[in-house]
Design an enzyme around this catalytic site. Sequence first.
Site, mmCIF file in Angstrom:
data_model
loop_
_atom_site.group_PDB
_atom_site.id
_atom_site.type_symbol
_atom_site.label_atom_id
_atom_site.label_comp_id
_atom_site.label_asym_id
_atom_site.label_seq_id
_atom_site.Cartn_x
_atom_site.Cartn_y
_atom_site.Cartn_z
ATOM 1 C CB CYS A 1 -37.354 8.358 -19.339
ATOM 2 S SG CYS A 1 -38.364 8.125 -20.807
ATOM 3 C CG HIS A 2 -40.733 4.127 -19.640
ATOM 4 N ND1 HIS A 2 -40.682 5.123 -20.483
ATOM 5 C CD2 HIS A 2 -42.779 4.000 -19.697
ATOM 6 C CE1 HIS A 2 -41.490 5.388 -21.477
ATOM 7 N NE2 HIS A 2 -42.995 5.238 -20.435
#
Length: 188
Positions: free
Chosen positions: A113-114
């Site tokens: 994800c991030h």
Amino acid sequence: MNTKNLDGKRIAFLATDGFEQVELTKPWAAIKEAGADVKLISPKTDKIQGMNHFDKGDRFPVDLDVADASAEDFDGLVLPGGLGNPDALRTCETSVSFVRDFFKQHKPVAAICHGPWVLIEADVVRDRKVTSWPSLKTDLTNAGATWTDEECVCDNGLVTSRNPDDIPAFCAKAIEEFAEGKHAKQTV
């Protein structure tokens, strides 16, 4: 997937407040079930706050302060996402250095994800194929990576995935890479 192929392996999870809870708990459970000894590393020394998207989740006890952690003591690293977590980690030089050391030692790293924001700060994505949450595409491209919209991407021991929907593929590939061990081309 749960064949105990990580017996004897030590895997670090680096996180701080604001991590996406499921991106820590599901890989943690899968990697532990595969036989690894897992440790939660953080620049915070008490408990860190998980998030369920924008809502507070559970608090998790930290096993080891990142200032006292060494990549030499681990066989692999997992970087969960969330918005606040990787943003805070990338401003902590001790955390960034800890991440960079896994690459210097040719050890597998998995970021979801991030999570790749921390990889950008560690300057380890140049000339690598990666994926992430779509909003990181420009950041990763500007850092020299080739970004692709795929469930799971592996480039010489660096495993990346886009979001919680990709967790099954992310876990399977991370376990495979952790079991394989060092990657000669996994460099800074």
